[in-house]
Motif scaffolding. Structure first.
Motif, PDB file in Angstrom:
ATOM      1  N   ARG A  31       0.822  -1.217   0.000  1.00  0.00           N
ATOM      2  CA  ARG A  31       0.000   0.000   0.000  1.00  0.00           C
ATOM      3  C   ARG A  31       0.852   1.261   0.000  1.00  0.00           C
ATOM      4  O   ARG A  31       0.453   2.286  -0.556  1.00  0.00           O
ATOM      5  N   VAL A  32       2.037   1.203   0.618  1.00  0.00           N
ATOM      6  CA  VAL A  32       2.927   2.363   0.643  1.00  0.00           C
ATOM      7  C   VAL A  32       3.269   2.764  -0.790  1.00  0.00           C
ATOM      8  O   VAL A  32       3.243   3.939  -1.149  1.00  0.00           O
ATOM      9  N   ARG A  33       3.575   1.783  -1.602  1.00  0.00           N
ATOM     10  CA  ARG A  33       3.961   2.048  -2.993  1.00  0.00           C
ATOM     11  C   ARG A  33       2.799   2.564  -3.825  1.00  0.00           C
ATOM     12  O   ARG A  33       2.994   3.323  -4.755  1.00  0.00           O
ATOM     13  N   ARG A  34       1.583   2.144  -3.502  1.00  0.00           N
ATOM     14  CA  ARG A  34       0.416   2.492  -4.319  1.00  0.00           C
ATOM     15  C   ARG A  34      -0.360   3.685  -3.775  1.00  0.00           C
ATOM     16  O   ARG A  34      -1.282   4.151  -4.432  1.00  0.00           O
ATOM     17  N   SER A  35      -0.025   4.174  -2.603  1.00  0.00           N
ATOM     18  CA  SER A  35      -0.803   5.241  -1.966  1.00  0.00           C
ATOM     19  C   SER A  35      -0.316   6.605  -2.405  1.00  0.00           C
ATOM     20  O   SER A  35       0.824   6.770  -2.844  1.00  0.00           O
ATOM     21  N   GLY A  36      -1.192   7.553  -2.227  1.00  0.00           N
ATOM     22  CA  GLY A  36      -0.824   8.945  -2.445  1.00  0.00           C
ATOM     23  C   GLY A  36       0.094   9.414  -1.326  1.00  0.00           C
ATOM     24  O   GLY A  36       0.280   8.740  -0.311  1.00  0.00           O
ATOM     25  N   ARG A  37       0.634  10.586  -1.494  1.00  0.00           N
ATOM     26  CA  ARG A  37       1.624  11.102  -0.542  1.00  0.00           C
ATOM     27  C   ARG A  37       1.085  11.175   0.882  1.00  0.00           C
ATOM     28  O   ARG A  37       1.778  10.845   1.828  1.00  0.00           O
ATOM     29  N   GLU A  38      -0.166  11.601   1.042  1.00  0.00           N
ATOM     30  CA  GLU A  38      -0.737  11.775   2.381  1.00  0.00           C
ATOM     31  C   GLU A  38      -0.927  10.444   3.106  1.00  0.00           C
ATOM     32  O   GLU A  38      -0.805  10.383   4.323  1.00  0.00           O
ATOM     33  N   ALA A  39      -1.232   9.387   2.377  1.00  0.00           N
ATOM     34  CA  ALA A  39      -1.519   8.089   2.998  1.00  0.00           C
ATOM     35  C   ALA A  39      -0.274   7.241   3.210  1.00  0.00           C
ATOM     36  O   ALA A  39      -0.328   6.231   3.905  1.00  0.00           O
ATOM     37  N   ARG A  40       0.853   7.634   2.622  1.00  0.00           N
ATOM     38  CA  ARG A  40       2.070   6.820   2.725  1.00  0.00           C
ATOM     39  C   ARG A  40       2.565   6.652   4.146  1.00  0.00           C
ATOM     40  O   ARG A  40       2.982   5.580   4.537  1.00  0.00           O
ATOM     41  N   GLY A  41       2.546   7.716   4.938  1.00  0.00           N
ATOM     42  CA  GLY A  41       3.058   7.642   6.309  1.00  0.00           C
ATOM     43  C   GLY A  41       2.280   6.652   7.153  1.00  0.00           C
ATOM     44  O   GLY A  41       2.864   5.847   7.878  1.00  0.00           O
ATOM     45  N   GLY A  42       0.962   6.679   7.044  1.00  0.00           N
ATOM     46  CA  GLY A  42       0.128   5.748   7.795  1.00  0.00           C
ATOM     47  C   GLY A  42       0.349   4.310   7.349  1.00  0.00           C
ATOM     48  O   GLY A  42       0.461   3.401   8.173  1.00  0.00           O
TER      49      GLY A  42
END
Length: 180
Positions: A31-42
């Motif tokens: 999910r980190v690779r596929r998420s937008g910038r805002e969701a990457r940290g979570g």
């Protein structure tokens, strides 16, 4: 989860928890690779938690890590969670989870599980994660067929799978807290 090394049949629940947490961590890493910038940290915090829980659930005597290394990793994860709190209190669960893992690493160092923790702290964490699991299960059941589009890619991430991953990690946390 932190007791003495056992034979394979007796340690099968621990190995199943290792597998569950590792798969959850791998999914969150994806999910980190596929998420937008805002969701990457979570998603990165959830991946770290999944892999950390998998390592912590491994029966003792296997692997090069010990309570001190686990404590350092989860204190680092707690600092990361504090950093994520800048974006809103919805990241507070990452902080609670990281601190719970650090607490369990401390109990491993002091009492090697099975009664090594403080009953009040353990009880509060058990109540928190039991509530988290019940709420997460209810959300999963009522989720329907929704999907979560990502800004960077036209692909979508099924919300149910993300919720199931979080639910699995919450149940894993409950299982490990029960052994403290």
């Amino acid at each position: 989860m932190h007791g003495p090394a056992l034979s394979l049949p007796a340690s099968l629940p621990a190995w199943l928890l290792v597998l569950l947490c590792a798969v959850s961590g791998a999914y969150c890493l994806r999910r980190v690779r596929r998420s937008g910038r805002e969701a990457r940290g979570g998603a990165a915090g959830e991946a770290l938690m999944g892999f950390g829980m998998a390592v912590m659930a491994v029966p003792p005597g296997i692997g090069p890590w010990g309570p001190g290394i686990l404590l350092a990793v989860f204190c680092g994860a707690a600092l990361h969670a504090l950093w994520l709190l800048r974006g809103g209190v919805h990241h507070a669960h990452h902080l609670v989870g990281s601190l719970a893992m650090a607490y369990m690493a401390l109990t491993m160092a002091d009492g090697h599980g099975h009664g090594g923790g403080l009953p009040l702290v353990t009880g509060a964490l058990l109540l928190y994660f039991a509530g988290y699991v019940l709420l997460g299960g209810a959300r999963l059941v009522t989720a329907g067929g929704s999907v979560q589009p990502t800004p960077d890619k036209p692909q979508v991430v099924p919300t149910e799978l993300t919720r199931a991953c979080r639910l699995a990690m919450g149940m894993g946390m409950l299982a490990m807290l029960l052994s403290v």
